[in-house]
Design a protein around this motif. Structure first.
Motif, mmCIF file in Angstrom:
data_model
loop_
_atom_site.group_PDB
_atom_site.id
_atom_site.type_symbol
_atom_site.label_atom_id
_atom_site.label_comp_id
_atom_site.label_asym_id
_atom_site.label_seq_id
_atom_site.Cartn_x
_atom_site.Cartn_y
_atom_site.Cartn_z
ATOM 1 N N THR A 164 47.647 20.857 23.653
ATOM 2 C CA THR A 164 47.975 20.369 22.863
ATOM 3 C C THR A 164 48.491 21.695 21.703
ATOM 4 O OG1 THR A 164 46.018 20.159 21.479
ATOM 5 C CG2 THR A 164 46.535 18.525 24.310
ATOM 6 N N GLN A 165 49.451 21.381 20.809
ATOM 7 C CA GLN A 165 49.884 21.551 19.606
ATOM 8 C C GLN A 165 50.213 22.826 20.031
ATOM 9 O OE1 GLN A 165 46.315 21.576 16.747
ATOM 10 N NE2 GLN A 165 45.482 20.294 17.803
ATOM 11 N N SER A 208 52.528 26.073 19.645
ATOM 12 C CA SER A 208 53.937 25.696 19.044
ATOM 13 C C SER A 208 54.266 28.117 19.206
ATOM 14 C CB SER A 208 53.341 25.489 17.473
ATOM 15 O OG SER A 208 51.985 26.450 17.123
ATOM 16 N N TRP A 235 48.912 27.504 21.102
ATOM 17 C CA TRP A 235 48.578 26.344 21.062
ATOM 18 C C TRP A 235 46.467 26.015 21.207
ATOM 19 C CZ3 TRP A 235 49.023 30.648 24.667
ATOM 20 C CH2 TRP A 235 48.203 30.768 25.523
ATOM 21 N N THR A 274 56.107 27.264 29.549
ATOM 22 C CA THR A 274 55.371 26.404 29.760
ATOM 23 C C THR A 274 53.377 27.122 30.063
ATOM 24 O OG1 THR A 274 56.732 25.474 30.869
ATOM 25 C CG2 THR A 274 54.868 24.356 31.645
ATOM 26 N N GLN A 315 52.118 18.831 32.956
ATOM 27 C CA GLN A 315 51.724 17.764 31.870
ATOM 28 C C GLN A 315 53.341 16.559 32.006
ATOM 29 O OE1 GLN A 315 48.726 20.262 29.304
ATOM 30 N NE2 GLN A 315 49.650 18.653 28.013
ATOM 31 N N ASP A 347 54.215 14.809 29.855
ATOM 32 C CA ASP A 347 54.297 14.783 28.903
ATOM 33 C C ASP A 347 55.305 15.809 27.989
ATOM 34 O OD1 ASP A 347 52.660 16.201 28.515
ATOM 35 O OD2 ASP A 347 52.076 14.561 27.278
ATOM 36 N N GLN A 351 54.369 18.625 26.702
ATOM 37 C CA GLN A 351 53.745 19.370 25.476
ATOM 38 C C GLN A 351 53.272 20.477 25.621
ATOM 39 O OE1 GLN A 351 50.811 16.687 23.190
ATOM 40 N NE2 GLN A 351 51.356 14.673 24.017
ATOM 41 N N ASN A 352 52.700 20.971 26.959
ATOM 42 C CA ASN A 352 52.475 21.939 27.647
ATOM 43 C C ASN A 352 53.485 23.064 27.213
ATOM 44 O OD1 ASN A 352 53.516 21.042 29.200
ATOM 45 N ND2 ASN A 352 52.142 22.132 30.782
ATOM 46 N N THR A 353 54.820 22.158 26.333
ATOM 47 C CA THR A 353 56.890 23.258 26.813
ATOM 48 C C THR A 353 56.554 23.749 25.354
ATOM 49 O OG1 THR A 353 56.708 22.679 28.986
ATOM 50 C CG2 THR A 353 58.215 23.933 27.962
#
Length: 217
Positions: free
Chosen positions: A14-15, A17, A29, A91, A107, A109, A111-113
């Protein structure tokens, strides 16, 4: 090594950037509890939609790089040199260890890319028209000088009678049959009517204009 789908209870990245400093980027991350290593995939959106064939998985596990939590702490993130022009994508996959078996959490969604532009690659081109008074046709020669490899789907040439076309919709559109390698490519000559004119365009300006700059020589 194999991929498993993210589900409730599994550790997720998550998070995620990024920061860019000249020719380097740094990924940051939030590490999930219990995860001591991740695998990082570096792709290219302009060629393969992150190199993942549209299904969210890398096209080759050979492109995956192991990165440990200790390395992350020592470097203050993951630092990589920017060596491509266009849209880059990274990723980060959480890695689960089970009796030596590595399972990477996919994932859906996203969020890991992260993806970002590293600048537009320049495509320079020239088009010469040669006619002969004794013939009903003239010869057109197209030459392309590209900084990076260009997929054939990105470019087309448009033929118009009486004047040069002003857009991809202003005449008859012809696709190219092969990708353009980096460097100079001189295409086979084509014959058109004496009153026909040819110009090069992106097949999709908004899409490919983000990646490349088309410059007449």
């Amino acid at each position: 090594m194999r991929f498993i789908e993210a589900e409730e209870g599994l550790p997720l990245i998550t998070q995620l950037s990024y920061k860019i400093d000249e020719d380097r980027c740094k990924l940051l991350w939030q590490w999930p509890d219990g995860i001591q290593a991740v695998y990082i995939y570096k792709g290219s959106l302009d060629r393969e939609q992150q190199g993942e064939g549209g299904h969210g998985y890398p096209s080759s596990v050979a492109g995956l790089k192991l990165y440990t939590r200790e390395e992350y702490k020592a470097a203050g993130g993951y630092v990589d040199r920017i060596d491509t022009i266009g849209l880059a994508a990274y990723t980060v996959y959480a890695c689960l260890m089970d009796d030596g078996d590595k399972r990477l959490v996919h994932q859906p969604d996203g969020q890991n890319t992260v993806h970002f532009s590293t600048g537009r690659a320049k495509i320079r081109y020239s088009i010469s028209h040669k006619s002969n008074l004794l013939r009903k046709y003239k010869t057109v020669q197209i030459s392309v000088l590209a900084e990076v490899e260009i997929p054939k789907e990105a470019l087309c040439y448009v033929k118009k009678q009486g004047n040069y076309p002003v857009s991809v919709d202003d005449g008859t559109v012809y696709p190219f049959l092969r990708d353009f390698p980096s460097g100079r490519s001189t295409l086979p000559s084509i014959e058109v009517g004496k009153n026909d004119y040819v110009r090069l365009f992106f097949t999709d300006g908004p899409k490919y204009g983000r990646l490349y700059e088309l410059i007449p020589e």
